[in-house]
Design a protein around this motif. Structure first.
Motif, PDB file in Angstrom:
ATOM      1  N   PHE A   1      -2.429  -7.886 -21.229  1.00  0.00           N
ATOM      2  CA  PHE A   1      -1.949  -6.935 -22.076  1.00  0.00           C
ATOM      3  C   PHE A   1      -1.117  -6.370 -21.858  1.00  0.00           C
ATOM      4  O   PHE A   1      -0.917  -5.200 -22.195  1.00  0.00           O
ATOM      5  CB  PHE A   1      -3.573  -6.665 -22.142  1.00  0.00           C
ATOM      6  CG  PHE A   1      -4.357  -7.298 -23.448  1.00  0.00           C
ATOM      7  CD1 PHE A   1      -4.580  -7.887 -24.829  1.00  0.00           C
ATOM      8  CD2 PHE A   1      -4.784  -8.191 -22.702  1.00  0.00           C
ATOM      9  CE1 PHE A   1      -5.572  -8.435 -24.997  1.00  0.00           C
ATOM     10  CE2 PHE A   1      -5.906  -9.394 -23.203  1.00  0.00           C
ATOM     11  CZ  PHE A   1      -6.027  -9.336 -24.370  1.00  0.00           C
ATOM     12  N   LEU A   2      -0.810  -5.806 -20.688  1.00  0.00           N
ATOM     13  CA  LEU A   2      -0.225  -4.616 -19.835  1.00  0.00           C
ATOM     14  C   LEU A   2       1.455  -5.241 -19.657  1.00  0.00           C
ATOM     15  O   LEU A   2       2.640  -4.278 -20.453  1.00  0.00           O
ATOM     16  CB  LEU A   2      -0.235  -4.457 -18.710  1.00  0.00           C
ATOM     17  CG  LEU A   2      -1.817  -3.677 -18.579  1.00  0.00           C
ATOM     18  CD1 LEU A   2      -1.765  -3.804 -16.932  1.00  0.00           C
ATOM     19  CD2 LEU A   2      -1.449  -2.161 -18.840  1.00  0.00           C
TER      20      LEU A   2
ATOM     21  N   ASP B   1       7.404   0.985 -19.089  1.00  0.00           N
ATOM     22  CA  ASP B   1       6.950   2.403 -19.206  1.00  0.00           C
ATOM     23  C   ASP B   1       5.503   2.464 -19.005  1.00  0.00           C
ATOM     24  O   ASP B   1       4.317   3.303 -18.715  1.00  0.00           O
ATOM     25  CB  ASP B   1       7.611   2.907 -20.576  1.00  0.00           C
ATOM     26  CG  ASP B   1       6.656   4.306 -20.390  1.00  0.00           C
ATOM     27  OD1 ASP B   1       7.250   5.382 -19.579  1.00  0.00           O
ATOM     28  OD2 ASP B   1       6.341   4.005 -21.682  1.00  0.00           O
ATOM     29  N   GLY B   2       4.717   1.624 -19.222  1.00  0.00           N
ATOM     30  CA  GLY B   2       3.382   1.113 -19.051  1.00  0.00           C
ATOM     31  C   GLY B   2       2.902   2.179 -20.727  1.00  0.00           C
ATOM     32  O   GLY B   2       3.795   2.046 -21.057  1.00  0.00           O
TER      33      GLY B   2
ATOM     34  N   ALA C   1       0.923  16.190 -14.127  1.00  0.00           N
ATOM     35  CA  ALA C   1      -0.861  16.530 -13.898  1.00  0.00           C
ATOM     36  C   ALA C   1      -1.727  17.100 -14.566  1.00  0.00           C
ATOM     37  O   ALA C   1      -1.081  17.656 -16.369  1.00  0.00           O
ATOM     38  CB  ALA C   1      -0.792  18.196 -13.429  1.00  0.00           C
ATOM     39  N   GLY C   2      -2.811  16.606 -14.708  1.00  0.00           N
ATOM     40  CA  GLY C   2      -4.099  16.666 -16.067  1.00  0.00           C
ATOM     41  C   GLY C   2      -3.385  15.658 -17.427  1.00  0.00           C
ATOM     42  O   GLY C   2      -5.192  15.387 -18.173  1.00  0.00           O
ATOM     43  N   GLY C   3      -3.667  14.846 -16.895  1.00  0.00           N
ATOM     44  CA  GLY C   3      -2.878  13.372 -17.777  1.00  0.00           C
ATOM     45  C   GLY C   3      -1.936  13.279 -19.372  1.00  0.00           C
ATOM     46  O   GLY C   3      -1.183  15.017 -19.731  1.00  0.00           O
ATOM     47  N   PRO C   4      -2.336  13.039 -20.079  1.00  0.00           N
ATOM     48  CA  PRO C   4      -2.589  11.581 -20.031  1.00  0.00           C
ATOM     49  C   PRO C   4      -2.248  10.365 -19.141  1.00  0.00           C
ATOM     50  O   PRO C   4      -0.669   9.941 -18.759  1.00  0.00           O
ATOM     51  CB  PRO C   4      -2.464  10.773 -21.921  1.00  0.00           C
ATOM     52  CG  PRO C   4      -1.370  11.649 -21.794  1.00  0.00           C
ATOM     53  CD  PRO C   4      -1.553  13.103 -21.436  1.00  0.00           C
ATOM     54  N   TYR C   5      -2.832   9.645 -18.279  1.00  0.00           N
ATOM     55  CA  TYR C   5      -1.852   9.013 -16.931  1.00  0.00           C
ATOM     56  C   TYR C   5      -1.472   7.502 -17.427  1.00  0.00           C
ATOM     57  O   TYR C   5      -2.669   6.903 -19.227  1.00  0.00           O
ATOM     58  CB  TYR C   5      -3.462   8.821 -15.858  1.00  0.00           C
ATOM     59  CG  TYR C   5      -3.474  10.235 -14.681  1.00  0.00           C
ATOM     60  CD1 TYR C   5      -2.242  10.476 -14.325  1.00  0.00           C
ATOM     61  CD2 TYR C   5      -4.118  10.770 -14.787  1.00  0.00           C
ATOM     62  CE1 TYR C   5      -2.135  10.805 -13.062  1.00  0.00           C
ATOM     63  CE2 TYR C   5      -4.267  11.795 -14.333  1.00  0.00           C
ATOM     64  CZ  TYR C   5      -3.248  12.468 -13.775  1.00  0.00           C
ATOM     65  OH  TYR C   5      -3.368  13.613 -12.387  1.00  0.00           O
ATOM     66  N   ARG C   6      -1.151   6.871 -17.251  1.00  0.00           N
ATOM     67  CA  ARG C   6      -0.446   5.954 -17.578  1.00  0.00           C
ATOM     68  C   ARG C   6      -1.057   4.981 -16.557  1.00  0.00           C
ATOM     69  O   ARG C   6      -0.869   4.530 -15.762  1.00  0.00           O
ATOM     70  CB  ARG C   6       1.067   6.075 -18.011  1.00  0.00           C
ATOM     71  CG  ARG C   6       1.240   6.981 -19.238  1.00  0.00           C
ATOM     72  CD  ARG C   6       3.024   7.373 -19.157  1.00  0.00           C
ATOM     73  NE  ARG C   6       2.712   5.751 -20.188  1.00  0.00           N
ATOM     74  CZ  ARG C   6       3.074   6.050 -21.318  1.00  0.00           C
ATOM     75  NH1 ARG C   6       2.902   6.794 -22.012  1.00  0.00           N
ATOM     76  NH2 ARG C   6       3.464   4.650 -22.386  1.00  0.00           N
ATOM     77  N   CYS C   7      -0.804   3.452 -17.247  1.00  0.00           N
ATOM     78  CA  CYS C   7      -0.585   1.942 -15.890  1.00  0.00           C
ATOM     79  C   CYS C   7       0.413   0.947 -17.038  1.00  0.00           C
ATOM     80  O   CYS C   7       0.684   1.188 -17.684  1.00  0.00           O
ATOM     81  CB  CYS C   7      -2.134   1.536 -16.210  1.00  0.00           C
ATOM     82  SG  CYS C   7      -2.524   0.596 -17.084  1.00  0.00           S
ATOM     83  N   ASN C   8       1.236   0.388 -15.497  1.00  0.00           N
ATOM     84  CA  ASN C   8       2.084  -0.689 -16.115  1.00  0.00           C
ATOM     85  C   ASN C   8       1.452  -1.479 -15.138  1.00  0.00           C
ATOM     86  O   ASN C   8       0.500  -1.890 -14.633  1.00  0.00           O
ATOM     87  CB  ASN C   8       2.753  -0.079 -16.027  1.00  0.00           C
ATOM     88  CG  ASN C   8       4.191  -0.498 -14.642  1.00  0.00           C
ATOM     89  OD1 ASN C   8       3.041  -0.519 -13.635  1.00  0.00           O
ATOM     90  ND2 ASN C   8       4.900   0.342 -14.201  1.00  0.00           N
TER      91      ASN C   8
END
Length: 256
Positions: free
Chosen positions: A162-163, A169-170, A118-125
């Motif tokens: 690139f991902l 884990d992303g 919560a509050g980040g940092p958010y990730r992506c994979n």
């Protein structure tokens, strides 16, 4: 009738015009103005208007009705898969209000994060764990002069390569995860009437725009449509979101 699935896979977005009705849009605007008044921002006093205000605290039936409109739930089923997206899309907790102003927006081209504390940092994979779609919901009319969100058409196809090296884990999507030439692609602006919704691929490159030279505040929501467990990217997943990711990976391999 549904959305144009082939267009979504190719361009990275689909537009649902009139997804929710004008009364629902008006009720959402009323709740937004109530919160703005609580912050000292008055509808009839432009001198109190800032350049931008973000609201992440609104609930209520109008927002639930907008995000859960039948035309949208049908589109979620088409693009993510029936039973795969999570209910309770928090449209009222992702509201962006842009006021008439020459001020530059505080965000450049980016993709959205999907998961994290919560509050980040958010990730992506590369499987887009957690995020099925980015929804851009128009609560009022948005024209070219109203600082609409800018989408880079087809850019979602250039992000997966690139991902992919970051694995399950992303990574934090703070850098440029696309080739610079992607920003030379056609640009589309999220304009339309109150009740229109742009449903965007999680990897579409987009940005806020400026200046806002219109006369009224631009009110939209930018909620995530969450997906359970992300998408398979081995070619077995029939969801158009997944098919677009695979298309991007295949395209990158072909260019080697």
């Amino acid at each position: 009738m549904g959305v144009d699935v082939d267009g979504f896979i190719r361009d990275g977005y689909a537009v649902v015009r009139g997804a929710f009705d004008q009364d629902t849009a008006a009720h959402c605007r009323e709740l937004i103005w109530a919160e703005l008044r609580r912050r000292g921002i008055r509808e009839d006093q432009p001198a109190t208007w800032p350049a931008h205000e973000h609201i992440d605290s609104l609930d209520g039936e109008p927002f639930a009705a907008a995000a859960g409109a039948p035309a949208l739930t049908e589109a979620y089923d088409q693009l993510i898969g029936s039973g795969r997206w999570t209910q309770g899309i928090a449209a009222g907790r992702a509201v962006s209000v842009r006021f008439p102003s020459p001020e530059r927006a505080n965000s450049g081209y980016h993709i959205e994060g999907s998961y994290g504390p919560a509050g980040g940092p958010y990730r992506c994979n590369v499987r887009s764990r957690g995020r099925g779609l980015l929804a851009l919901m128009l609560f009022g009319d948005v024209g070219p002069q109203d600082a609409p969100t800018r989408l880079v058409s087809g850019s979602h196809l250039y992000v997966p390569e690139f991902l992919a090296p970051y694995g399950e884990d992303g990574t934090v999507p703070e850098d440029c995860y696309w080739r610079p030439s992607v920003l030379c692609r056609p640009m589309v602006h999220a304009t339309g009437q109150a009740g229109d919704v742009f449903l965007c691929h999680p990897f579409i490159v987009h940005t806020a725009t400026w200046p806002h030279t219109g006369t009224a505040p631009r009110m939209i929501a930018q909620p995530a449509v969450h997906v359970r467990d992300g998408f398979a990217v081995d070619g077995s997943d029939p969801a158009p979101v997944a098919r677009a990711i695979v298309a991007g990976l295949t395209m990158a391999t072909a260019q080697l």
